[in-house]
Motif scaffolding. Structure first.
Motif, PDB file in Angstrom:
ATOM      1  N   PRO A   6      36.743 -43.093  18.438  1.00  0.00           N
ATOM      2  CA  PRO A   6      37.109 -43.477  16.805  1.00  0.00           C
ATOM      3  C   PRO A   6      37.616 -42.350  15.960  1.00  0.00           C
ATOM      4  N   ALA A   7      37.246 -40.953  16.378  1.00  0.00           N
ATOM      5  CA  ALA A   7      37.815 -40.009  15.688  1.00  0.00           C
ATOM      6  C   ALA A   7      39.221 -39.636  15.808  1.00  0.00           C
ATOM      7  N   VAL A   8      39.940 -40.034  16.991  1.00  0.00           N
ATOM      8  CA  VAL A   8      41.316 -40.181  17.177  1.00  0.00           C
ATOM      9  C   VAL A   8      42.124 -41.221  16.487  1.00  0.00           C
ATOM     10  N   LEU A   9      41.345 -42.339  16.577  1.00  0.00           N
ATOM     11  CA  LEU A   9      42.088 -43.609  15.852  1.00  0.00           C
ATOM     12  C   LEU A   9      41.903 -43.387  14.405  1.00  0.00           C
ATOM     13  N   ALA A  10      40.901 -42.555  13.920  1.00  0.00           N
ATOM     14  CA  ALA A  10      40.785 -42.478  12.366  1.00  0.00           C
ATOM     15  C   ALA A  10      41.971 -41.323  12.029  1.00  0.00           C
ATOM     16  N   VAL A  11      42.165 -40.319  12.833  1.00  0.00           N
ATOM     17  CA  VAL A  11      43.292 -39.401  12.619  1.00  0.00           C
ATOM     18  C   VAL A  11      44.575 -40.073  12.676  1.00  0.00           C
ATOM     19  N   LEU A  12      44.906 -40.868  13.645  1.00  0.00           N
ATOM     20  CA  LEU A  12      46.069 -41.612  13.676  1.00  0.00           C
ATOM     21  C   LEU A  12      46.414 -42.503  12.336  1.00  0.00           C
ATOM     22  N   LEU A  13      45.249 -43.319  12.118  1.00  0.00           N
ATOM     23  CA  LEU A  13      45.335 -44.165  10.787  1.00  0.00           C
ATOM     24  C   LEU A  13      45.576 -43.154   9.672  1.00  0.00           C
ATOM     25  N   PHE A  14      44.854 -42.133   9.518  1.00  0.00           N
ATOM     26  CA  PHE A  14      45.082 -41.192   8.426  1.00  0.00           C
ATOM     27  C   PHE A  14      46.348 -40.543   8.029  1.00  0.00           C
ATOM     28  N   CYS A  15      46.896 -40.042   9.434  1.00  0.00           N
ATOM     29  CA  CYS A  15      48.412 -39.780   9.479  1.00  0.00           C
ATOM     30  C   CYS A  15      49.307 -40.832   8.935  1.00  0.00           C
ATOM     31  N   VAL A  16      49.209 -42.044   9.516  1.00  0.00           N
ATOM     32  CA  VAL A  16      50.090 -43.176   9.049  1.00  0.00           C
ATOM     33  C   VAL A  16      50.135 -43.315   7.753  1.00  0.00           C
ATOM     34  N   GLY A  17      49.084 -43.305   7.281  1.00  0.00           N
ATOM     35  CA  GLY A  17      48.550 -43.566   5.691  1.00  0.00           C
ATOM     36  C   GLY A  17      49.044 -42.261   4.804  1.00  0.00           C
ATOM     37  N   LEU A  18      49.164 -41.255   5.336  1.00  0.00           N
ATOM     38  CA  LEU A  18      49.654 -39.926   4.621  1.00  0.00           C
ATOM     39  C   LEU A  18      51.218 -40.212   4.874  1.00  0.00           C
ATOM     40  N   TYR A  19      51.623 -40.504   5.832  1.00  0.00           N
ATOM     41  CA  TYR A  19      53.233 -40.646   5.770  1.00  0.00           C
ATOM     42  C   TYR A  19      53.814 -41.473   4.796  1.00  0.00           C
ATOM     43  N   GLY A  20      52.931 -42.712   4.996  1.00  0.00           N
ATOM     44  CA  GLY A  20      53.413 -43.913   3.869  1.00  0.00           C
ATOM     45  C   GLY A  20      53.250 -43.337   2.493  1.00  0.00           C
ATOM     46  N   VAL A  21      52.199 -42.453   2.099  1.00  0.00           N
ATOM     47  CA  VAL A  21      52.214 -42.111   0.758  1.00  0.00           C
ATOM     48  C   VAL A  21      53.319 -41.035   0.465  1.00  0.00           C
ATOM     49  N   LEU A  22      53.670 -40.251   1.443  1.00  0.00           N
ATOM     50  CA  LEU A  22      54.922 -39.241   1.077  1.00  0.00           C
ATOM     51  C   LEU A  22      56.061 -39.999   1.420  1.00  0.00           C
ATOM     52  N   VAL A  30      52.913 -47.847  -1.085  1.00  0.00           N
ATOM     53  CA  VAL A  30      52.099 -46.614  -1.406  1.00  0.00           C
ATOM     54  C   VAL A  30      50.467 -47.120  -1.717  1.00  0.00           C
ATOM     55  N   LEU A  31      50.432 -47.878  -2.263  1.00  0.00           N
ATOM     56  CA  LEU A  31      48.952 -48.358  -2.518  1.00  0.00           C
ATOM     57  C   LEU A  31      48.252 -48.918  -1.103  1.00  0.00           C
ATOM     58  N   MET A  32      49.019 -49.378  -0.413  1.00  0.00           N
ATOM     59  CA  MET A  32      48.518 -49.897   1.171  1.00  0.00           C
ATOM     60  C   MET A  32      48.499 -48.695   1.976  1.00  0.00           C
ATOM     61  N   SER A  33      49.190 -47.619   1.850  1.00  0.00           N
ATOM     62  CA  SER A  33      48.880 -46.530   2.590  1.00  0.00           C
ATOM     63  C   SER A  33      47.669 -45.826   2.189  1.00  0.00           C
ATOM     64  N   VAL A  34      47.509 -45.728   0.910  1.00  0.00           N
ATOM     65  CA  VAL A  34      46.059 -45.188   0.467  1.00  0.00           C
ATOM     66  C   VAL A  34      45.080 -45.999   0.967  1.00  0.00           C
ATOM     67  N   LEU A  38      41.789 -44.619   3.220  1.00  0.00           N
ATOM     68  CA  LEU A  38      40.358 -44.704   2.797  1.00  0.00           C
ATOM     69  C   LEU A  38      39.708 -45.614   4.006  1.00  0.00           C
ATOM     70  N   ASN A  39      40.297 -46.383   4.837  1.00  0.00           N
ATOM     71  CA  ASN A  39      39.945 -47.007   6.031  1.00  0.00           C
ATOM     72  C   ASN A  39      39.729 -46.032   7.116  1.00  0.00           C
ATOM     73  N   ALA A  40      40.650 -44.994   7.277  1.00  0.00           N
ATOM     74  CA  ALA A  40      40.370 -43.768   8.002  1.00  0.00           C
ATOM     75  C   ALA A  40      38.901 -43.140   7.815  1.00  0.00           C
TER      76      ALA A  40
END
Length: 141
Positions: A6-22, A30-34, A38-40
């Motif tokens: 779950p930690a690796v999955l959370a890191v992947l989700l967070f990185c995808v969200g961060l890429y989406g925001v940037l 951008v709101l969906m990426s945020v 949060l889900n990560a």
């Protein structure tokens, strides 16, 4: 269950969200990426709560709190994006930034018009002025 999955999955989700925001230009994406970010965080909280065998279930309690905050954030965020889209005609974040810079300098193309006294009129009748007289004054200005 290993904590790494779950930690690796959370890191992947967070990185995808961060890429989406940037990288995204659309405000809704951008709101969906945020929300992905949060889900990560929620996934990490629940995974560590299970791994530590917390009797108070603090991780799950924080997760419910974050879900409530995320629901409020998406409601307010979508309302702001819809109002900006109605006023500006676009929801592209970089275009909105450019419009904000030109409007702040006074050279923007807003709806406000200057009358002879130097006051700005927003299209609504001022004081006791009728609607037809206000439109006539805007047309001549």
């Amino acid at each position: 269950m290993h904590l790494a999955y779950p930690a690796v999955l959370a890191v992947l989700l967070f990185c995808v969200g961060l890429y989406g925001v940037l990288a995204r230009r659309n405000a809704i994406l951008v709101l969906m990426s945020v929300e992905l970010m949060l889900n990560a965080v929620n996934l990490n909280l629940v995974a560590f709560d299970v791994w530590l065998r917390d009797t108070l279930r603090a991780g799950q309690s924080f997760t419910l709190f974050i879900i409530a905050v995320a629901a409020a954030e998406i409601g307010i965020g979508l309302a702001i994006v819809l109002m900006v889209y109605r006023n500006r005609g676009t929801s592209a974040v970089d275009r909105l930034r450019d419009l904000a810079d030109t409007d702040a300098g006074g050279g923007g193309t807003g709806d406000a018009t200057k009358d002879s006294a130097g006051d700005t009129a927003q299209g609504a009748p001022a004081g006791g002025e009728s609607g037809a007289a206000s439109k006539k004054a805007e047309a001549t200005a």
